[in-house]
Scaffold this motif. Sequence first.
Motif, short mmCIF file in Angstrom:
data_model
loop_
_atom_site.label_atom_id
_atom_site.label_comp_id
_atom_site.label_asym_id
_atom_site.label_seq_id
_atom_site.Cartn_x
_atom_site.Cartn_y
_atom_site.Cartn_z
N GLN A 59 0.83 -1.20 0.00
CA GLN A 59 0.00 0.00 0.00
C GLN A 59 0.87 1.26 0.00
N ALA A 60 1.95 1.24 0.77
CA ALA A 60 2.85 2.39 0.82
C ALA A 60 3.55 2.59 -0.52
N LEU A 61 3.98 1.51 -1.14
CA LEU A 61 4.63 1.61 -2.45
C LEU A 61 3.66 2.15 -3.50
N ALA A 62 2.42 1.69 -3.45
CA ALA A 62 1.42 2.17 -4.41
C ALA A 62 1.16 3.66 -4.21
N LYS A 63 1.14 4.10 -2.97
CA LYS A 63 0.90 5.51 -2.68
C LYS A 63 2.04 6.39 -3.17
N ALA A 64 3.27 5.88 -3.05
CA ALA A 64 4.45 6.69 -3.38
C ALA A 64 4.85 6.59 -4.85
N SER A 65 4.48 5.52 -5.53
CA SER A 65 4.97 5.29 -6.89
C SER A 65 4.70 6.44 -7.86
N PRO A 66 3.51 7.07 -7.86
CA PRO A 66 3.28 8.15 -8.82
C PRO A 66 4.24 9.32 -8.68
N ALA A 67 4.84 9.49 -7.50
CA ALA A 67 5.76 10.61 -7.29
C ALA A 67 7.02 10.49 -8.13
N LEU A 68 7.32 9.29 -8.64
CA LEU A 68 8.54 9.11 -9.43
C LEU A 68 8.35 9.48 -10.89
N ASN A 69 7.11 9.58 -11.33
CA ASN A 69 6.87 9.88 -12.74
C ASN A 69 7.52 11.21 -13.13
N GLY A 70 8.31 11.17 -14.20
CA GLY A 70 8.98 12.38 -14.69
C GLY A 70 10.32 12.65 -14.06
N LEU A 71 10.70 11.89 -13.03
CA LEU A 71 12.00 12.10 -12.40
C LEU A 71 13.11 11.47 -13.25
N SER A 72 14.29 12.03 -13.15
CA SER A 72 15.49 11.39 -13.67
C SER A 72 15.90 10.26 -12.73
N PRO A 73 16.44 9.15 -13.26
CA PRO A 73 16.95 8.09 -12.38
C PRO A 73 18.06 8.57 -11.45
N TRP A 74 18.66 9.74 -11.79
CA TRP A 74 19.74 10.26 -10.94
C TRP A 74 19.20 11.13 -9.80
N ALA A 75 17.92 11.42 -9.79
CA ALA A 75 17.36 12.39 -8.83
C ALA A 75 16.97 11.71 -7.52
N LEU A 76 17.94 11.12 -6.85
CA LEU A 76 17.66 10.38 -5.62
C LEU A 76 17.19 11.29 -4.50
N SER A 77 17.78 12.45 -4.35
CA SER A 77 17.37 13.36 -3.28
C SER A 77 15.94 13.83 -3.48
N ASP A 78 15.58 14.13 -4.74
CA ASP A 78 14.21 14.53 -5.04
C ASP A 78 13.25 13.39 -4.74
N MET A 79 13.62 12.18 -5.11
CA MET A 79 12.79 11.01 -4.82
C MET A 79 12.57 10.87 -3.32
N GLU A 80 13.63 11.00 -2.53
CA GLU A 80 13.50 10.87 -1.08
C GLU A 80 12.55 11.91 -0.51
N ALA A 81 12.65 13.13 -0.98
CA ALA A 81 11.77 14.19 -0.48
C ALA A 81 10.31 13.91 -0.84
N ARG A 82 10.09 13.44 -2.05
CA ARG A 82 8.72 13.14 -2.48
C ARG A 82 8.13 11.97 -1.69
N VAL A 83 8.93 10.95 -1.45
CA VAL A 83 8.45 9.81 -0.67
C VAL A 83 8.11 10.24 0.75
N ALA A 84 8.99 11.02 1.36
CA ALA A 84 8.75 11.47 2.74
C ALA A 84 7.48 12.31 2.83
N ALA A 85 7.19 13.08 1.79
CA ALA A 85 5.99 13.92 1.81
C ALA A 85 4.72 13.10 1.64
N LEU A 86 4.80 11.99 0.93
CA LEU A 86 3.61 11.21 0.63
C LEU A 86 3.32 10.10 1.63
#
Length: 433
Positions: A59-86
């Motif tokens: 359920q947590a993965l499903a909630k967070a997965s849309p936040a990765l759309n459009g990100l670069s695979p190199w954008a790990l810090s951005d991914m972490e921030a989006r996951v923490a927010a969701l």
Amino acid sequence: MTSHVIRQVRVTPIAFRDPPLLNAAGIHEPWALRAIIEIETASGLVGINETYGDLSMLQALAKASPALNGLSPWALSDMEARVAALVRPAAAASEFLGTHVSLAPGTHVSKTVAKVTSAFEVAMMDLQGQLANAPVVDLLGGASRDRVPFSAYLFYKYATHIDAPSSSGYPVDPWGEALTSAQLVTQAQRMIDAYGFKSIKLKAGALAPDDEAEHLLALAKAFPGTPLRIDPNANWSVETSLRIVEKLRGVLEYYEDPAPGLEGMAAVANASDVPLATNMVVTDFAEFRRNADMGCPVKIVLSDHHYWGGLRATQRLSTLCSTFDLGLSMHSNSHLGISLVAMTHLCASVPLLTYACDTHYPWQDDEVIEGGRLAFDEGSLRVPMGPGLGVTLDREALARLHDNYLSCGIRARDDLGQMKKYDPSFTGVQPRY
């Protein structure tokens, strides 16, 4: 480049056979749950990972997965921030609190953000490696070693699952019963012969402590000079822990989580000179600080990138362990080859790796990667040097293991509930002894 931005995240829950292994909380169910992560770019490149597969994690993965759309695979810090927010830890609290005894923090709701972050980070780094034509270990700074040592991981166990007879199509467990010294020695010899392990860990906390101590002494006699560890998973009181450690004086390489809580561990450390290891009371950076503030009663941290927040977070932990003169090794749970390979890249990248790592891999017979089971050489795994993680998904195996998930009926690990099928009076309350 827009062709390499992330366009889709796929999460496939799987289940694979797990033996009737005993522990402080009860016994393993017939099926272990994991989830396979696939992160696909606009160009069709796919990065993979393996993580927890219980319902709340899905359920947590499903909630967070849309936040990765459009990100670069190199954008790990951005991914972490989006996951923490969701993803909020409280979202899954009802799934766990008050339901069963937990052996490890990987099941605790406070780790949800760290677990989801790690699940995505490894798959994104697999993508990065493919784009850069470099192994993940090089993305982590390069290899400090070309192979990573692992330890034989012994369990007390029953011969068969109570609810998975061979007549149902579930295969007979080839390892057989292990409840006596002789049976444990046979188990250890078989595992060492097959994998070449150079050290031995006994999962304790299941039988009477004095019996378990005698069994470890039998292992010491059967395998002279082999480093030995014992892990009661906090199922012993401080008094019992100190009594047993005296029986094992001169035998233990380290003493893992004998007593509950950091205060209990500190009481054991203050009265014994055997180094204490943990994967239960130092499981994040706040707990690391608390251990340091108490004078570091825990001397060895057993990390796990799945719930520490990923590969890079464990590298930061390694630096802290060096700073505070602590040892470092790695914890394991029931897993397949993708998790094992990710751990191998990580362990190769850290200069500090004080002890051979844990792995449940010998207890599993399924695999989800092409080429089948990974091969150990003298108890170690060589670091894959292909791009990314260096492994790819076996699509037929993935479909088969997903079918297992759909039909097995298990959606969250429950060692306590499973044990009650054998012994209705079993409570799992800790410490038991």
